[in-house]
Design an enzyme around this catalytic site. Structure first.
Site, PDB file in Angstrom:
ATOM      1  N   GLU A  97       8.615  15.865  -5.849  1.00 32.48           N
ATOM      2  CA  GLU A  97       9.954  15.298  -6.116  1.00 32.48           C
ATOM      3  C   GLU A  97      10.012  14.643  -7.494  1.00 32.48           C
ATOM      4  OE1 GLU A  97      10.289  12.739  -2.672  1.00 32.48           O
ATOM      5  OE2 GLU A  97       9.679  10.975  -3.806  1.00 32.48           O
ATOM      6  N   ARG A 147       6.148  11.373   3.127  1.00 37.71           N
ATOM      7  CA  ARG A 147       5.931  11.830   1.758  1.00 37.71           C
ATOM      8  C   ARG A 147       6.040  13.348   1.767  1.00 37.71           C
ATOM      9  NH1 ARG A 147       6.755   7.361   0.480  1.00 37.71           N
ATOM     10  NH2 ARG A 147       5.506   5.930  -0.802  1.00 37.71           N
ATOM     11  N   ASP A 170      13.873  13.243   3.368  1.00 34.67           N
ATOM     12  CA  ASP A 170      14.134  12.191   2.382  1.00 34.67           C
ATOM     13  C   ASP A 170      13.140  12.276   1.244  1.00 34.67           C
ATOM     14  OD1 ASP A 170      15.494   9.853   1.432  1.00 34.67           O
ATOM     15  OD2 ASP A 170      13.739   8.677   2.014  1.00 34.67           O
ATOM     16  N   ALA A 226      15.153   6.140   1.994  1.00 33.57           N
ATOM     17  CA  ALA A 226      15.054   5.541   3.331  1.00 33.57           C
ATOM     18  C   ALA A 226      14.799   4.037   3.285  1.00 33.57           C
ATOM     19  CB  ALA A 226      13.960   6.236   4.141  1.00 33.57           C
ATOM     20  N   HIS A 275      14.806  10.195  -1.503  1.00 27.29           N
ATOM     21  CA  HIS A 275      13.806   9.149  -1.239  1.00 27.29           C
ATOM     22  C   HIS A 275      14.479   7.777  -1.181  1.00 27.29           C
ATOM     23  CE1 HIS A 275       9.272   8.194  -1.591  1.00 27.29           C
ATOM     24  NE2 HIS A 275       9.894   7.238  -0.913  1.00 27.29           N
TER      25      HIS A 275
HETATM   26  P1  NAI Z   1       1.580   2.467   8.925  1.00 33.91           P
HETATM   27  O1  NAI Z   1       0.305   2.396   8.155  1.00 33.91           O
HETATM   28  O2  NAI Z   1       2.041   1.276   9.685  1.00 33.91           O
HETATM   29  O3  NAI Z   1       1.505   3.688   9.962  1.00 33.91           O
HETATM   30  C1  NAI Z   1       0.951   4.931   9.639  1.00 33.91           C
HETATM   31  C2  NAI Z   1       0.358   5.549  10.897  1.00 33.91           C
HETATM   32  O4  NAI Z   1      -0.148   6.841  10.542  1.00 33.91           O
HETATM   33  C3  NAI Z   1      -0.809   4.734  11.480  1.00 33.91           C
HETATM   34  O5  NAI Z   1      -0.609   4.530  12.861  1.00 33.91           O
HETATM   35  C4  NAI Z   1      -2.025   5.591  11.196  1.00 33.91           C
HETATM   36  O6  NAI Z   1      -3.030   5.471  12.190  1.00 33.91           O
HETATM   37  C5  NAI Z   1      -1.418   6.986  11.189  1.00 33.91           C
HETATM   38  N1  NAI Z   1      -2.229   7.941  10.453  1.00 33.91           N
HETATM   39  C6  NAI Z   1      -2.917   7.736   9.305  1.00 33.91           C
HETATM   40  N2  NAI Z   1      -3.554   8.863   8.943  1.00 33.91           N
HETATM   41  C7  NAI Z   1      -3.268   9.794   9.873  1.00 33.91           C
HETATM   42  C8  NAI Z   1      -3.645  11.149  10.049  1.00 33.91           C
HETATM   43  N3  NAI Z   1      -4.461  11.771   9.183  1.00 33.91           N
HETATM   44  N4  NAI Z   1      -3.164  11.813  11.127  1.00 33.91           N
HETATM   45  C9  NAI Z   1      -2.372  11.173  12.022  1.00 33.91           C
HETATM   46  N5  NAI Z   1      -1.988   9.874  11.909  1.00 33.91           N
HETATM   47  C10 NAI Z   1      -2.430   9.208  10.845  1.00 33.91           C
HETATM   48  O7  NAI Z   1       2.678   2.930   7.862  1.00 33.91           O
HETATM   49  P2  NAI Z   1       4.262   2.790   7.993  1.00 33.91           P
HETATM   50  O8  NAI Z   1       4.700   1.457   7.500  1.00 33.91           O
HETATM   51  O9  NAI Z   1       4.691   3.216   9.340  1.00 33.91           O
HETATM   52  O10 NAI Z   1       4.734   3.871   6.884  1.00 33.91           O
HETATM   53  C11 NAI Z   1       4.379   5.233   6.998  1.00 33.91           C
HETATM   54  C12 NAI Z   1       4.675   5.936   5.689  1.00 33.91           C
HETATM   55  O11 NAI Z   1       6.081   6.004   5.474  1.00 33.91           O
HETATM   56  C13 NAI Z   1       4.159   5.214   4.431  1.00 33.91           C
HETATM   57  O12 NAI Z   1       2.797   5.443   4.192  1.00 33.91           O
HETATM   58  C14 NAI Z   1       5.039   5.782   3.351  1.00 33.91           C
HETATM   59  O13 NAI Z   1       4.434   6.915   2.754  1.00 33.91           O
HETATM   60  C15 NAI Z   1       6.310   6.213   4.096  1.00 33.91           C
HETATM   61  N6  NAI Z   1       7.451   5.413   3.676  1.00 33.91           N
HETATM   62  C16 NAI Z   1       8.535   6.056   3.163  1.00 33.91           C
HETATM   63  C17 NAI Z   1       9.636   5.344   2.740  1.00 33.91           C
HETATM   64  C18 NAI Z   1      10.853   6.026   2.192  1.00 33.91           C
HETATM   65  O14 NAI Z   1      11.677   5.364   1.545  1.00 33.91           O
HETATM   66  N7  NAI Z   1      11.050   7.307   2.443  1.00 33.91           N
HETATM   67  C19 NAI Z   1       9.652   3.879   2.793  1.00 33.91           C
HETATM   68  C20 NAI Z   1       8.476   3.303   3.402  1.00 33.91           C
HETATM   69  C21 NAI Z   1       7.413   4.058   3.813  1.00 33.91           C
END
Ligand code: NAI
Length: 336
Positions: free
Chosen positions: A260, A231, A255, A302, A300
């Site tokens: 945005e 994000r 991305d 991905a 955005h």
């Molecule tokens: P996830 O929940 O599986 O993994 C997130 C990781 O970040 C977890 O391991 C968690 O422990 C860690 N985390 C949480 N807070 C933290 C902090 N303060 N410091 C360090 N690590 C921390 O989520 P996933 O599926 O891997 O997605 C991650 C992010 O990607 C989503 O929340 C979303 O915002 C973004 N995303 C973007 C997309 C796009 O089209 N650009 C599409 C899908 C997701």
């Protein structure tokens, strides 16, 4: 259930109706943000994408609302506290293909390392020469993966296929994952100092707001690259601009951009009764990044493969069905 479905593409309408044959669905191609006058006292479900922001004002327009089903992993576009206070459950799609976003992150990494965008533009101008387009190998380089959840873990697998060394940072390190995939965790300052490329895969919340900021960006290894598919506001835009100017970062691939939403609708940002000066400044900085020769910006996108979009809709339809049956799934907020 009486559902308003926002931001659907035309083809989605039939697909969604087939998935939810017993529900009453009002289908909108526009976002809720683009329908500021819409209200409905009968609506029980809002099915939205990230371009629909929901807070107190929106909740007041749908007084019978029971469920917000977002067709996304991130839910920072929804005021969870307000939803809870109104007794509205919020559910998301926690994973729908970590491969999809990870593949895009790697597309950006390769676009940076091999200057694919510059090379394509070069040939389009009629010049078929590799002069000045020299890139760098990924093999042997260190990739810093910040957030080793679903997407981050997949990125790590891919990085290892490229012969990269991986160093991870996560608020909740997963020792099993590190053991299975053969990478090490390190504190954030070490990841920033050691990595040749840094890729962000944390959710956006109050803890990750400006995780990369003016205070730590200068500690990034000089000449490293930053990739953000998480994000926009995980990175302080001011700091990113300064790091590119100072040469701390050799480049970036983004991305997602801070503000945005305002970037997509600059006219209403400027003409709103109380223009937010900080947002206007960030949008100007976004333009600086978009125009920067060493920065790649994508809109955005991905998540955006046909397979992933269908998986997202399937999972959202399942969330609505399970909620209706009294056993909601993928709940991120619920009245206690
Ligand atoms: P996830 O929940 O599986 O993994 C997130 C990781 O970040 C977890 O391991 C968690 O422990 C860690 N985390 C949480 N807070 C933290 C902090 N303060 N410091 C360090 N690590 C921390 O989520 P996933 O599926 O891997 O997605 C991650 C992010 O990607 C989503 O929340 C979303 O915002 C973004 N995303 C973007 C997309 C796009 O089209 N650009 C599409 C899908 C997701």
């Amino acid at each position: 259930m009486n559902i308003h479905y926002f931001s659907g593409e035309a083809w989605e309408e039939q697909y969604v109706r087939e998935k939810l044959p017993n529900e009453s669905i009002t289908f909108h191609t526009e976002s809720l943000d683009a329908s500021p006058d819409l209200s409905d006292a009968e609506t029980t479900v809002l099915c939205i994408f990230i371009d629909s922001h929901i807070g107190e004002a929106e909740l007041a327009r749908f007084p019978a609302l029971k469920l917000i089903a977002t067709r996304s992993t991130g839910f920072d576009h929804i005021d969870l506290a307000a939803a809870k206070a109104h007794g509205v459950t919020v559910c998301n799609v926690p994973f729908y293909g970590e491969n999809t976003v990870a593949e895009f992150a790697f597309a950006l990494i390769l676009a940076l390392s091999r200057r694919i965008i510059d090379a394509d533009e070069r040939v389009r101008t009629g010049v078929f020469s590799p002069d000045g387009l020299r890139g760098f190998d990924l093999a042997g380089k260190t990739l810093g993966v910040i957030g080793t959840g679903h997407i981050g873990a997949h990125v790590i697998r891919m990085a290892q296929g490229f012969g990269m060394k991986v160093v991870g940072f996560d608020a909740y390190p997963n020792a099993d994952l590190a053991h299975t995939l053969g990478f090490a965790y390190a504190p954030l300052p070490d990841v920033l100092a050691q990595s040749d490329l840094i890729t962000l895969h944390v959710p956006y919340n109050e803890h990750t707001h400006h995780l990369i900021n003016a205070g730590n960006i200068s500690t990034i290894k000089k000449g490293a690259y930053l990739i953000n598919t998480a994000r926009g506001a995980v990175v302080e835009t001011d700091a990113l601009v300064a790091a590119l100017k100072a040469g701390t970062l050799a480049g970036a691939a983004l991305d997602v951009l801070e503000e945005e939403g305002d970037l997509a609708d600059e006219l209403s940002l400027l003409t709103s009764p109380h223009p937010n000066e900080a947002a206007i400044k960030t949008v100007l900085e976004d333009h600086y990044l978009i125009d920067h020769p060493r920065v790649i910006v994508t809109p955005h996108t991905a998540f955006n493969t046909q397979e992933a979009v269908e998986r997202i809709i399937d999972a959202t339809a399942a969330n609505i069905t399970t909620f209706a049956s009294g056993a909601p799934t993928n709940v991120v907020a619920q009245k206690k």
